[in-house]
Design an enzyme around this catalytic site. Structure first.
Site, mmCIF file in Angstrom:
data_model
loop_
_atom_site.group_PDB
_atom_site.id
_atom_site.type_symbol
_atom_site.label_atom_id
_atom_site.label_comp_id
_atom_site.label_asym_id
_atom_site.label_seq_id
_atom_site.Cartn_x
_atom_site.Cartn_y
_atom_site.Cartn_z
ATOM 1 N N ASP A 1 0.864 -1.184 0.000
ATOM 2 C CA ASP A 1 0.000 0.000 0.000
ATOM 3 C C ASP A 1 0.904 1.240 0.000
ATOM 4 O O ASP A 1 2.128 1.153 0.152
ATOM 5 C CB ASP A 1 -0.924 -0.034 1.237
ATOM 6 C CG ASP A 1 -2.171 0.804 1.036
ATOM 7 O OD1 ASP A 1 -3.191 0.520 1.678
ATOM 8 O OD2 ASP A 1 -2.133 1.732 0.212
ATOM 9 N N GLU B 1 -10.660 6.498 4.446
ATOM 10 C CA GLU B 1 -9.571 6.007 5.281
ATOM 11 C C GLU B 1 -9.627 6.576 6.696
ATOM 12 O O GLU B 1 -10.693 6.668 7.299
ATOM 13 C CB GLU B 1 -8.230 6.262 4.591
ATOM 14 C CG GLU B 1 -8.161 5.618 3.212
ATOM 15 C CD GLU B 1 -6.766 5.568 2.643
ATOM 16 O OE1 GLU B 1 -5.872 5.015 3.309
ATOM 17 O OE2 GLU B 1 -6.573 6.065 1.518
HETATM 18 C C1 GLC Z 1 -4.367 4.232 -0.099
HETATM 19 C C2 GLC Z 1 -5.244 3.048 0.224
HETATM 20 C C3 GLC Z 1 -5.316 2.017 -0.857
HETATM 21 C C4 GLC Z 1 -5.128 2.661 -2.212
HETATM 22 C C5 GLC Z 1 -3.724 3.266 -2.266
HETATM 23 C C6 GLC Z 1 -3.495 4.025 -3.572
HETATM 24 O O1 GLC Z 1 -3.683 4.635 1.051
HETATM 25 O O2 GLC Z 1 -4.965 2.359 1.453
HETATM 26 O O3 GLC Z 1 -6.607 1.382 -0.754
HETATM 27 O O4 GLC Z 1 -5.264 1.684 -3.242
HETATM 28 O O5 GLC Z 1 -3.461 4.116 -1.171
HETATM 29 O O6 GLC Z 1 -4.343 5.141 -3.642
#
Ligand code: GLC
Length: 604
Positions: free
Chosen positions: A285, A490
């Site tokens: 991530d 988030e």
């Molecule tokens: C974010 C998320 C993830 C996402 C990634 C790219 O922090 O946790 O779900 O795909 O970053 O945006």
């Protein structure tokens, strides 16, 4: 004479091994490096052999950029990549988590919690296919979707990104992968990545593993849970995702019993790759490798060492790529990261790129540009909205009004900011990372849907905020009160109280105490509603319906009956949390799988 890796007549394994054998360490490291579009340009791509670029939430070539502008941007990056020595194409990724939701004019589908309420795996597969087409319409190859987390606590800001608290329902919903990537050919080997063709994308099951069980609903927080919770609740959907040939798996920020997922060799290499047979690539991530340490980024080189040796194949760096590349070169040259581990990572990445057809068709298919937000997709989204609505209450002691509503009432009142706002009905991960209120993209608000549905003789009045002058003798036949949460994503969605925002409470008290009313709740999760129930004739959970608000009116007025069932437990008070179906002392306001019908209207 074409080198074997460039010859599509050769098998993918032959092409992968031939290309791998030609690559320098710098080229291999570049394939493992994913950078954000804002730090990407031709020089960076060519100098560092960058293998992947992403749009972080809301990161677009311009405000309300067209599909042409998106395709031009991706093709510009791709042209740079193809000009490198071996001409390995980039793979461009984006969070297309409920449609191609960063792109103006895209069809925005209900967020996953609403799709879970539909219980309709075929519908969800069709949504995956529509999403893939609208992603390819912008020249993009890779969707960081689906989120197959099992949400266990509504205080968590990512609850709505999940299909359900029940792993069995989440397992059914992994059919979306067959929509995104395409149906599997007869006899396709389990665990081997598959992408059907130019209308499909590389999918990404996320976030591995256990983020839905995060402690107290706090984002990324440690979870001290028993081994069996991990294997009975959180891992099962990944078996189905792998059976559906998901091509990538995103490794989470979370920890299990104190060990960060990106550092867990037992869960990545042993469990996911060896035991479960996953043959695509893993990706971290955003800055999740930095977050192995607390505070993040201290001893970054060691974190990279641990993560790559744990089985991480691609790193979503995504900004600090120079330091990342520098460290990984030192780690490989010192032998801390073996050449074999590097080759395993790059092999997996190349396999997916070959499977996705990127070597044959690296550039955007401009014939698809007009597919963005097309009527067929909007009708699928409208169907999904209809099927996602859950009827929680439909009677009131002192009144005969109940759903479905009359289309031919003389005068009705629609109330609430959420009734007339595309941004609010879409929620987070829409046009921007957090989402915003307002007329943010193309769609139909709930109010517009109501006006489209009632008879020409019906007067529809609208108030956004409580009206102190409203009287019960206002000769309104009834009111539709639409309240809910602001958009969030988030950690900014973590919420310990889970109350309806005060403006919504005020509106319920203002309108429902004077008029027979139906309340429609726009939220990413169950909220505290019990204190207000006596005021309402009816209560409908509409989740985060997306761009096609017409689907709400289709059901409120009886063209279709209610279909949705709760994909999660509806608690009474937050003191009960976490509380999930099957727990002892299970005492919800509305249990998992609850949902009323009216007996009027077509099914689904
Ligand atoms: C974010 C998320 C993830 C996402 C990634 C790219 O922090 O946790 O779900 O795909 O970053 O945006």
């Amino acid at each position: 004479m074409l080198p074997p890796y460039k010859d599509p007549a050769n098998s993918i394994d032959v092409r992968v091994e031939d290309l791998l054998s030609r690559m320098t360490l710098a080229e291999k490291v570049g394939q493992m490096t994913q950078i954000e579009r804002t730090v990407a340009n031709a020089s960076v791509i060519q100098t560092y052999f960058i293998g992947s670029i992403l749009s972080g939430g809301g990161s677009a070539p311009a405000m309300n950029a067209s599909s042409i502008a998106w395709a031009d941007m991706v093709d510009e990056f791709q042209t740079a990549a193809l000009s490198t020595r071996l001409g390995i194409p980039i793979i461009y990724g984006i969070d297309a988590v409920h449609g191609n939701n960063n792109v103006y004019g895209a069809t925005i589908f209900p967020h996953n919690i609403g799709l879970g309420a539909t219980r309709d795996a075929d519908l969800v597969q069709r949504i995956g296919a529509a999403t893939a087409l609208e992603v390819r319409a912008t020249g993009i190859h890779y969707a960081f979707a689906p989120c197959i987390s099992v949400c266990r606590d509504p205080r968590w800001g990512r609850y709505y990104e999940c299909f359900s608290e029940d792993p069995r329902l989440v397992q059914q919903m992994t059919r979306i992968i067959l929509g995104l990537q395409g149906m599997l050919p007869e006899g396709h080997p389990k665990g081997v990545p598959h992408v059907g063709g130019g209308f499909n994308v590389v999918a990404c099951a996320k976030h591995y593993i256990g983020d839905g069980g995060t402690a107290r609903g706090i984002y990324g927080d440690d979870k001290e849970y028993a081994y069996n919770e991990l294997y009975q609740v959180h891992i099962p959907p990944y078996h189905d995702a792998i059976s559906n040939s998901v091509s990538s798996v995103m490794v989470s920020y979370t920890s299990w019993n104190g060990l960060k997922m990106c550092a867990s060799q037992s869960l990545i290499s042993t469990q996911l790759k060896q035991k479960m047979g996953f043959q695509g690539f893993t990706i971290s991530d955003w800055e999740a490798v930095d977050c192995i340490t607390s505070p993040p980024h201290v001893n970054y080189r060691e974190s990279i060492n641990v993560a790559i040796n744990a089985g991480l194949d691609m790193v979503m760096v995504p900004i600090n790529y120079k330091e990342f590349i520098s460290h990984i070169n030192v780690l490989v040259n010192s032998g801390q990261i073996s050449r074999d581990r590097m080759d395993d990572a790059v092999r997996r990445i190349l396999r997916v790129k070959f499977v996705a057809g990127l070597f044959e068709k690296p550039m955007a298919d401009r014939s698809l540009l007009g597919m963005l937000g097309n009527e067929k997709h909007r009708n699928i989204a409208r169907e999904a909205v209809r099927k996602s609505l859950v009827l929680l209450k439909n009677s009131k002691y002192s009144s005969n009004l109940k759903l479905p509503l009359s289309k031919s009432a003389r005068k009705i009142l629609v109330a609430g900011r959420h009734a007339n706002d595309i941004g609010l009905q879409c929620g987070g991960w829409t046009m921007t990372w957090q989402g915003t209120s307002g007329d943010i993209s193309i769609g139909t608000t709930i109010l517009e849907g109501i006006k489209n549905t009632v008879s020409p003789i019906t007067q529809v009045d609208y108030i956004m905020c409580p009206d102190p002058g409203l009287t019960s003798s206002g000769d309104y036949s009834y009111a539709v009160v639409v309240v809910g949460e602001p958009p969030y994503a988030e950690m900014l969605g973590d919420n310990k109280n889970l109350t309806i925002p005060q403006e919504g409470i005020d509106l319920i008290q203002n309108v429902c105490s004077r008029l027979d009313s139906v309340v429609v709740l726009i939220s990413g999760r169950p909220l505290v509603v019990e204190p207000y129930l006596p005021l309402m004739n009816s209560l409908v959970a509409a989740w985060l319906p997306g761009s096609e608000g017409q689907g709400v009116a289709d059901v409120l007025f009886g063209d279709y009956d209610f279909h949705g069932k709760l994909p999660c437990t509806w608690f009474r008070t937050v003191d009960q949390l976490p509380m999930n179906f099957g727990d002892e002392d299970y005492d919800p306001l509305y249990p998992y799988n609850f949902g009323l019908t009216t007996g009027v209207g077509k099914a689904g």
